[in-house]
Design a protein around this motif. Structure first.
Motif, PDB file in Angstrom:
ATOM      1  N   SER A  66      -2.677   9.496  18.199  1.00  0.00           N
ATOM      2  CA  SER A  66      -3.211   9.264  16.844  1.00  0.00           C
ATOM      3  C   SER A  66      -3.333   7.839  16.428  1.00  0.00           C
ATOM      4  O   SER A  66      -3.017   6.755  16.841  1.00  0.00           O
ATOM      5  CB  SER A  66      -2.172   9.806  15.900  1.00  0.00           C
ATOM      6  OG  SER A  66      -2.498   9.575  14.476  1.00  0.00           O
ATOM      7  N   LYS A  67      -4.508   7.720  15.532  1.00  0.00           N
ATOM      8  CA  LYS A  67      -5.177   6.234  15.222  1.00  0.00           C
ATOM      9  C   LYS A  67      -4.088   5.907  13.867  1.00  0.00           C
ATOM     10  O   LYS A  67      -4.191   4.393  13.820  1.00  0.00           O
ATOM     11  CB  LYS A  67      -6.391   6.258  15.116  1.00  0.00           C
ATOM     12  CG  LYS A  67      -7.439   6.798  16.244  1.00  0.00           C
ATOM     13  CD  LYS A  67      -8.893   6.599  15.769  1.00  0.00           C
ATOM     14  CE  LYS A  67      -9.921   6.976  17.010  1.00  0.00           C
ATOM     15  NZ  LYS A  67     -11.004   7.103  16.525  1.00  0.00           N
ATOM     16  N   ASN A  68      -3.724   6.707  13.261  1.00  0.00           N
ATOM     17  CA  ASN A  68      -2.885   6.392  12.178  1.00  0.00           C
ATOM     18  C   ASN A  68      -1.282   6.231  12.378  1.00  0.00           C
ATOM     19  O   ASN A  68      -0.979   7.510  12.674  1.00  0.00           O
ATOM     20  CB  ASN A  68      -3.400   7.180  10.845  1.00  0.00           C
ATOM     21  CG  ASN A  68      -2.573   6.806   9.629  1.00  0.00           C
ATOM     22  OD1 ASN A  68      -1.473   6.157   9.557  1.00  0.00           O
ATOM     23  ND2 ASN A  68      -3.331   7.087   8.482  1.00  0.00           N
ATOM     24  N   TYR A  69      -0.879   5.193  12.742  1.00  0.00           N
ATOM     25  CA  TYR A  69       0.576   5.155  13.294  1.00  0.00           C
ATOM     26  C   TYR A  69       1.516   5.843  12.470  1.00  0.00           C
ATOM     27  O   TYR A  69       2.401   6.375  12.713  1.00  0.00           O
ATOM     28  CB  TYR A  69       0.590   3.665  13.614  1.00  0.00           C
ATOM     29  CG  TYR A  69       2.237   3.491  14.133  1.00  0.00           C
ATOM     30  CD1 TYR A  69       2.296   4.071  15.377  1.00  0.00           C
ATOM     31  CD2 TYR A  69       3.221   2.808  13.595  1.00  0.00           C
ATOM     32  CE1 TYR A  69       3.565   3.667  16.156  1.00  0.00           C
ATOM     33  CE2 TYR A  69       4.431   2.866  14.128  1.00  0.00           C
ATOM     34  CZ  TYR A  69       4.534   3.182  15.563  1.00  0.00           C
ATOM     35  OH  TYR A  69       5.922   3.131  15.785  1.00  0.00           O
ATOM     36  N   ASP A  70       1.626   5.430  11.096  1.00  0.00           N
ATOM     37  CA  ASP A  70       2.484   6.006   9.954  1.00  0.00           C
ATOM     38  C   ASP A  70       2.294   7.233   9.895  1.00  0.00           C
ATOM     39  O   ASP A  70       3.468   7.991   9.947  1.00  0.00           O
ATOM     40  CB  ASP A  70       2.109   5.313   8.651  1.00  0.00           C
ATOM     41  CG  ASP A  70       2.532   3.717   8.749  1.00  0.00           C
ATOM     42  OD1 ASP A  70       3.447   3.393   9.467  1.00  0.00           O
ATOM     43  OD2 ASP A  70       2.010   3.207   7.643  1.00  0.00           O
ATOM     44  N   ASN A  71       1.034   8.024   9.802  1.00  0.00           N
ATOM     45  CA  ASN A  71       1.116   9.364   9.611  1.00  0.00           C
ATOM     46  C   ASN A  71       1.475  10.029  10.956  1.00  0.00           C
ATOM     47  O   ASN A  71       1.985  11.228  10.743  1.00  0.00           O
ATOM     48  CB  ASN A  71      -0.304  10.034   9.371  1.00  0.00           C
ATOM     49  CG  ASN A  71      -0.693   9.633   7.946  1.00  0.00           C
ATOM     50  OD1 ASN A  71       0.291   9.480   7.269  1.00  0.00           O
ATOM     51  ND2 ASN A  71      -2.041   9.355   7.777  1.00  0.00           N
ATOM     52  N   SER A  72       1.255   9.581  12.129  1.00  0.00           N
ATOM     53  CA  SER A  72       1.559   9.980  13.514  1.00  0.00           C
ATOM     54  C   SER A  72       3.119  10.239  13.580  1.00  0.00           C
ATOM     55  O   SER A  72       3.692  11.020  14.068  1.00  0.00           O
ATOM     56  CB  SER A  72       0.915   9.288  14.502  1.00  0.00           C
ATOM     57  OG  SER A  72       1.317   8.396  14.470  1.00  0.00           O
TER      58      SER A  72
END
Length: 198
Positions: free
Chosen positions: A52-58
């Motif tokens: 995933s590119k979005n670390y927080d969401n991942s």
């Protein structure tokens, strides 16, 4: 109107019981498949986090999947142990069993709850949740240790039991007599009688 609502409620309860029984049958008849599904879902959560590119969401989604998967694994293992008669329901107080289940749910949900609180309310909310969860776990562990002499080891370790081994043991009644599964840890070991029979 009340008769219609009562009838609808009864029908819903029957449907839910049928779904529950179907799931119990599926788990008890297909332990290897259930084990593979659990491993696949858990692996997919790691892959999602890595790609995933979005670390927080991942991290958030990965913790959600991991918590849900651990809870399902715990429930599935309990189903297998009960349906295969490898654990006696009379061995421990029902209240103790409920306390252990509550402790397991809290332990498996802790990381996800902390992340959720941090996303919704910031660092203060996250630390408040950490404190509350720690207090709950401490109370549950003290109750189990001092009131019921149940030890400090996590009941969540029952999920570490290999479901394939459970299925193998249950199909061979002679082996069942020679294998003991610890109630607290889920560890499997040969009994003394098994060494005499060889």
């Amino acid at each position: 109107m009340s008769d219609i609502l009562k009838s609808a409620r009864d029908r819903l309860n029957e449907n839910l019981m049928e779904i529950k029984q179907a799931y119990v049958n599926f788990v008890s008849q297909n332990p290897e498949m259930v084990d593979q599904i659990e491993k696949t879902v858990k692996t997919s959560s790691y892959l999602f986090e890595a790609l995933s590119k979005n670390y927080d969401n991942s991290i958030f989604i990965s913790e959600l999947i991991t918590s849900a998967c651990n809870l399902f694994a715990y429930a599935n293992t309990k189903i297998l142990l009960k349906t295969r008669n490898l654990i006696s329901q009379t061995d421990e107080n029902k209240f103790v069993a409920k306390l252990k289940q509550a402790l397991t749910v809290v332990e498996f949900s802790q990381a996800f709850l902390e992340l959720s609180a941090g996303r919704l309310g910031g660092s203060g909310a996250r630390w408040a949740v950490i404190v509350v969860i720690t207090i709950i776990k401490t109370i549950l562990r003290c109750l189990l240790l001092y009131m019921f002499d149940s030890g400090l080891q996590s009941p969540a370790l029952v999920t570490m039991i290999n479901k394939t081994n459970i299925a193998t043991q249950a199909t061979n009644s002679d082996e069942n007599e020679n294998i003991y599964i610890g109630r607290r840890t889920g560890h499997q070991m040969a009994t003394l009688s098994s060494s005499y029979s060889k």
